[in-house]
Every structure is written in C-alpha cells, then in structure tokens.
Design a protein around this motif. Structure first.
Motif, PDB file in Angstrom:
ATOM      1  N   SER A 400       0.832  -1.217   0.000  1.00 40.34           N
ATOM      2  CA  SER A 400       0.000   0.000   0.000  1.00 40.34           C
ATOM      3  C   SER A 400       0.859   1.257   0.000  1.00 40.34           C
ATOM      4  O   SER A 400       0.429   2.309  -0.439  1.00 40.34           O
ATOM      5  CB  SER A 400      -0.938   0.020   1.210  1.00 40.34           C
ATOM      6  N   GLU A 401       2.142   1.118   0.492  1.00 37.08           N
ATOM      7  CA  GLU A 401       3.027   2.292   0.564  1.00 37.08           C
ATOM      8  C   GLU A 401       3.556   2.712  -0.803  1.00 37.08           C
ATOM      9  O   GLU A 401       3.948   3.859  -0.985  1.00 37.08           O
ATOM     10  CB  GLU A 401       4.198   2.015   1.519  1.00 37.08           C
ATOM     11  N   ILE A 402       3.605   1.781  -1.738  1.00 38.31           N
ATOM     12  CA  ILE A 402       4.178   2.148  -3.048  1.00 38.31           C
ATOM     13  C   ILE A 402       3.212   1.918  -4.218  1.00 38.31           C
ATOM     14  O   ILE A 402       3.576   2.149  -5.369  1.00 38.31           O
ATOM     15  CB  ILE A 402       5.511   1.398  -3.307  1.00 38.31           C
ATOM     16  N   MET A 403       1.998   1.450  -3.910  1.00 40.26           N
ATOM     17  CA  MET A 403       1.050   1.203  -5.012  1.00 40.26           C
ATOM     18  C   MET A 403       0.648   2.532  -5.664  1.00 40.26           C
ATOM     19  O   MET A 403       0.727   3.600  -5.044  1.00 40.26           O
ATOM     20  CB  MET A 403      -0.193   0.460  -4.513  1.00 40.26           C
ATOM     21  N   THR A 404       0.193   2.459  -6.909  1.00 37.04           N
ATOM     22  CA  THR A 404      -0.278   3.646  -7.640  1.00 37.04           C
ATOM     23  C   THR A 404      -1.775   3.495  -7.928  1.00 37.04           C
ATOM     24  O   THR A 404      -2.382   2.488  -7.569  1.00 37.04           O
ATOM     25  CB  THR A 404       0.507   3.816  -8.959  1.00 37.04           C
ATOM     26  N   ALA A 405      -2.332   4.493  -8.574  1.00 38.23           N
ATOM     27  CA  ALA A 405      -3.782   4.495  -8.858  1.00 38.23           C
ATOM     28  C   ALA A 405      -4.188   3.237  -9.606  1.00 38.23           C
ATOM     29  O   ALA A 405      -3.418   2.685 -10.406  1.00 38.23           O
ATOM     30  CB  ALA A 405      -4.160   5.722  -9.674  1.00 38.23           C
ATOM     31  N   THR A 406      -5.403   2.793  -9.351  1.00 36.31           N
ATOM     32  CA  THR A 406      -5.887   1.545  -9.953  1.00 36.31           C
ATOM     33  C   THR A 406      -6.025   1.656 -11.469  1.00 36.31           C
ATOM     34  O   THR A 406      -6.019   2.753 -12.033  1.00 36.31           O
ATOM     35  CB  THR A 406      -7.242   1.141  -9.336  1.00 36.31           C
ATOM     36  N   PHE A 407      -6.123   0.496 -12.111  1.00 39.11           N
ATOM     37  CA  PHE A 407      -6.408   0.493 -13.548  1.00 39.11           C
ATOM     38  C   PHE A 407      -7.756   1.163 -13.782  1.00 39.11           C
ATOM     39  O   PHE A 407      -8.654   1.058 -12.933  1.00 39.11           O
ATOM     40  CB  PHE A 407      -6.495  -0.953 -14.072  1.00 39.11           C
ATOM     41  N   PRO A 408      -7.955   1.803 -14.942  1.00 41.28           N
ATOM     42  CA  PRO A 408      -9.268   2.403 -15.227  1.00 41.28           C
ATOM     43  C   PRO A 408     -10.353   1.322 -15.313  1.00 41.28           C
ATOM     44  O   PRO A 408     -10.095   0.227 -15.814  1.00 41.28           O
ATOM     45  CB  PRO A 408      -9.077   3.079 -16.592  1.00 41.28           C
ATOM     46  N   PHE A 409     -11.539   1.638 -14.811  1.00 43.39           N
ATOM     47  CA  PHE A 409     -12.688   0.745 -14.952  1.00 43.39           C
ATOM     48  C   PHE A 409     -13.463   1.145 -16.196  1.00 43.39           C
ATOM     49  O   PHE A 409     -13.630   2.341 -16.469  1.00 43.39           O
ATOM     50  CB  PHE A 409     -13.611   0.847 -13.726  1.00 43.39           C
ATOM     51  N   VAL A 410     -13.939   0.179 -16.969  1.00 39.49           N
ATOM     52  CA  VAL A 410     -14.792   0.469 -18.128  1.00 39.49           C
ATOM     53  C   VAL A 410     -16.073  -0.341 -18.022  1.00 39.49           C
ATOM     54  O   VAL A 410     -16.145  -1.308 -17.267  1.00 39.49           O
ATOM     55  CB  VAL A 410     -14.081   0.170 -19.477  1.00 39.49           C
ATOM     56  N   ASP A 411     -17.057   0.069 -18.788  1.00 37.56           N
ATOM     57  CA  ASP A 411     -18.352  -0.602 -18.840  1.00 37.56           C
ATOM     58  C   ASP A 411     -18.288  -1.724 -19.885  1.00 37.56           C
ATOM     59  O   ASP A 411     -17.469  -1.676 -20.805  1.00 37.56           O
ATOM     60  CB  ASP A 411     -19.386   0.466 -19.245  1.00 37.56           C
ATOM     61  N   LEU A 412     -19.167  -2.707 -19.776  1.00 38.54           N
ATOM     62  CA  LEU A 412     -19.199  -3.800 -20.759  1.00 38.54           C
ATOM     63  C   LEU A 412     -19.430  -3.298 -22.185  1.00 38.54           C
ATOM     64  O   LEU A 412     -19.013  -3.925 -23.151  1.00 38.54           O
ATOM     65  CB  LEU A 412     -20.300  -4.807 -20.402  1.00 38.54           C
TER      66      LEU A 412
END
Length: 453
Positions: A400-412
C-alpha cells in the motif's frame, strides 16, 4: 436595416417541414426551429420577458444580480440579456447537464455552481435550494424562478403561439412539445386553443417524471420519480407554469429512444438539435395512430445540438449506456474471446517482497491491489524498482506504501477504441465488471487477440 442589440433578434424562428424522419407518420409534420434564436434556444424568449417584467415591478433593480437554477438554456438567455442590461448572473445547475452547457454559461461571464442531481428538490444541496439560499444571501439579487414565474408562459402566449398560427395560416391541428418548466407548451397551447379549441396539445414526458400520471389520475406519485438521462424535459415536482388544462395528453419516451432520435434528426433532416427534440419526435412517432393525413403537426425543436457533443453525439457515451449496439468490438465481446483465467490480485497489506515473488512466478508486470475485496490500486515492476532503488529497506513494507492508482474501470459496452486509448505507459490494462459482478481484466494482448480472432 439593423438591430439595436442582440435581444431584438429573438423570435420569428422558421417553421421547416420534416421529410424523412417522420416517414410513416400521417399528416404534414413541421418543426419550429428555435435554435435560430441568438442564444440557440427557445428559452431566450422567456428569459427576456421575465427580466422585463421584474424591471417593471421593481423586483430587479439597476446593477442587480440574477440568480437562477437552470439546466443551461434559460441561463444562456438570462446571461445574454444581463450583458445588454448591466446585471450580474449566478446560476446553479445539476451534474446531469452536459459540460457544453456549463461552459457556455461561463463564456457569458456567469458564475456557475454545479449541484448533485439525485437529491430531493427540498434537499439543501439541490440546485433549487442552493439558488434560493443565494437569493437570500446576495444583496440586490433577484431569482426569476422559471418554473413558477408565469412570465415564462406569457412569453410564449405573446410570441410563439401567434408565430405558429401565422406561419401555418391557422391550419395547425396538433402541437407537440417536450415539457420541463411547462412554459412553452402552456403559453403556446393557450393561444392556439383560443384561436381554435379543436387543436390538440401533446406533451412529451420522460420515464422518471411525474407529469403523465398526474395528468391522467390527479395523483402526484413519488414512486414515479427516479433519475433519468434525458435533458430539458420531465420534473419531480409540479411547476406553476404547467397548465394541465391546456395539455390534452402526455406521452413518455425512454432515454434511449430520445438519445438515438436526437442523432437521427441531424442525420436524416440535417437539423442539428438537442435532446428534447429527439424526445418530441420519438413521442410523435409513438402517437402516430392518432393522426390523419390532413393533419398539420408542429413540433418544437427547443435547442441546439452543440450543447450535447459529449453526450447524444458521442458514440462512446451512448455505448457506455447500452444505447448503441454496432459491429465494433466492445469490452463484452473482448471478454467473450478471452481465455477464462482468474484475475491475480494482491492484498494491500502484503509485503513488497511478496509482490516481487508473485510477479516473478506468474510472469506478469502489473497486479491490481485489493483492500477488503475492493480494488484500490495497482503495483507494477517499475514501481517496485523505483521504490527499492530509493530505499532498499522497503522490501518488508506493505505494498500500500508504493502502489499507484488503480487500472481504469470500463463498462461492458465500452468500445475497443476507448479501451485502447486508456491503455498506455501508466496503464497496461483496464478492469471491467462482467454480467455476474465478477471483475475481469483486459490487456493489450487481449485486444490484439480479439481483433485477430
């Protein structure tokens, strides 16, 4: 000949016969093109009328501030008139409205406050409530209140109704209007019915609005109210400007039909209009069995298509809502061609060393990071390398100390073009929730595989 200022150009908008989109609808179908007003909408008419009435009554004084809750078009008319007459403007609007409308209001020097859509009108955060609070707090201010200010209807009784009567040489048999504040349909309809009581006035409503049920039963049903996408029509309360005695019936049109019909008007008639025009034509087509070949129908086209470029005229926006189904690959069809493998994730409390081992053993470069089962970020080989070069002691620290923003979420329904644009140096993948609620990952490899397969 010239005009003394831009406000003098309001009105006298053209009536244009529709030839393609209404094929199969009996009668002569005419569109009243209100986009030729200087603010590109019918609201210019009532904005100036409300200001002039307020000036006469003393409610609006020199140098005053106009404060209004508006979806954009009324604000445009008010802002334009305010420039000519020397007033300031503060507008509240909802986060449902298109960005183009908000940007246009700001272009006219107005201050715009964006409020949440999904709250009750009486909620202090609603755009109605915020505008009322500002009216109390800002000195020398006036709130037109387009919903209950009867100058709104009166403007159309004095202008729009007589124009349509003259342009059709009194032959009009039906008026079709999307209903929001109710000013256009009530004022225009009242004038036309005084000229010929047999003229039918049809209001177009949307699902999620109270008008249709109230007209038919007299019951204000809160269960009818829910969020909808269509702009400019429908309400979750009863504005004073909606004269139910003038309106003969209401017809509801779905968000999808209204959006797609809006695009069709541009493509089939060459008329670039907004969302309420699509709803009005959609409603007219649904009501076609009530028409005869000799009927003369006038449909109001309220505003201009340029205010909906990010919405009804944007194919990705339509796909994300499931409104547009075409041959292009979407997230759903990419997943269908993908091997059914479990998505690898790591809990945020796992150590950086555990992340390194997982990346090595699985032969992958980026992993989504979860916290209590929710995806909250991602960890990549490059993130780990940078962090360890800076501080080798981080091996035992939580990721958690070095993680970056999550992958983008998209719709089906998101198109392959949009997905490809989201995959870049920072994001090697996108995430999508499948129909069962399970999170899946789409990588560049999956896209290539879907195209070649």
């Amino acid at each position: 000949m010239w005009y003394n200022n831009i406000l003098e150009t309001i009105g006298n908008t053209p009536l244009v016969k529709l030839n393609t989109i209404t094929k199969g609808v009996p009668g002569t179908i005419l569109a009243k093109i209100e986009t030729t007003n200087p603010g590109n909408s019918i609201k210019d008419r009532m904005a100036v009328k409300m200001i002039e009435d307020a000036e006469k009554s003393g409610k609006l004084k020199p140098g005053g501030t106009i404060i209004e809750g508006t979806s954009g078009n009324t604000g445009m008319g008010l802002a334009m008139a305010a420039i000519i007459k020397g007033y300031k403007c503060i507008f509240t609007t909802t986060d449902k409205q298109s960005k183009e409308k908000v940007d246009a209001l700001r272009a006219f020097g107005a201050e715009v406050i964006v409020c949440p859509t999904n709250v009750e009108p009486e909620d202090p955060r609603s755009y109605y409530s915020v505008s009322s609070r500002l009216e109390r707090e800002v000195p020398n201010s006036w709130k037109p209140n387009q919903y209950d200010n009867l100058a709104n209807s009166q403007a159309h009784y004095e202008q729009t109704g007589p124009e349509i009567w003259a342009q059709t040489e009194g032959k009009i048999t039906h008026l079709v209007v999307g209903v929001g504040t109710g000013g256009t349909i009530s004022g225009t309809g009242k004038y036309l019915k005084e000229k010929n009581p047999d003229i039918k006035i049809w209001g177009i409503d949307t699902y999620g609005s109270v008008f249709k049920k109230y007209k038919e039963t007299g019951i204000f049903d809160k269960d009818e109210i829910y969020p909808y996408i269509t702009e400019g029509i429908g309400e979750d309360f009863l504005p004073a400007n909606v004269n139910f005695d003038v309106i003969d019936l209401f017809e509801k049109v779905t968000d999808k039909d209204a959006a797609l019909m809006t695009r069709d008007i541009a493509r089939k008639e060459g008329i670039f209009v907004g969302n309420s025009a699509g709803a009005a034509i959609g409603g007219l087509i649904q009501l076609k069995d009530k028409l005869k070949p000799e009927d003369v129908v006038v449909v109001i086209f309220h505003d201009h298509g340029s205010r909906y470029m990010g919405k009804m005229y944007n194919e990705d926006w339509l796909r994300e809502r499931g409104f547009l189904q075409d041959e292009k690959l979407t997230a759903k069809s990419i997943l269908a061609k993908k091997e059914n493998t479990e998505i690898v994730t790591l809990d945020a409390q796992k150590s950086v060393l555990e992340a390194i081992n997982t990346i090595k053993s699985m032969n992958i470069s980026q992993i989504p990071v979860t916290q209590q089962g929710m995806i909250v970020g991602k960890i990549a080989e490059s993130d780990i390398l940078s962090a360890l070069l800076e501080n080798p002691g981080l091996k035992s620290a939580p990721i958690s100390e070095i993680m970056t923003a999550t992958f983008p979420f998209v719709d089906l329904n998101t198109s392959i073009d949009k997905i490809s644009s989201l995959i870049n140096k920072e994001n090697s993948a996108v995430l999508v929730e499948d129909e069962s609620g399970k999170i899946e990952i789409i990588t560049q490899y999956d896209i290539i595989n879907a195209i070649s397969g």
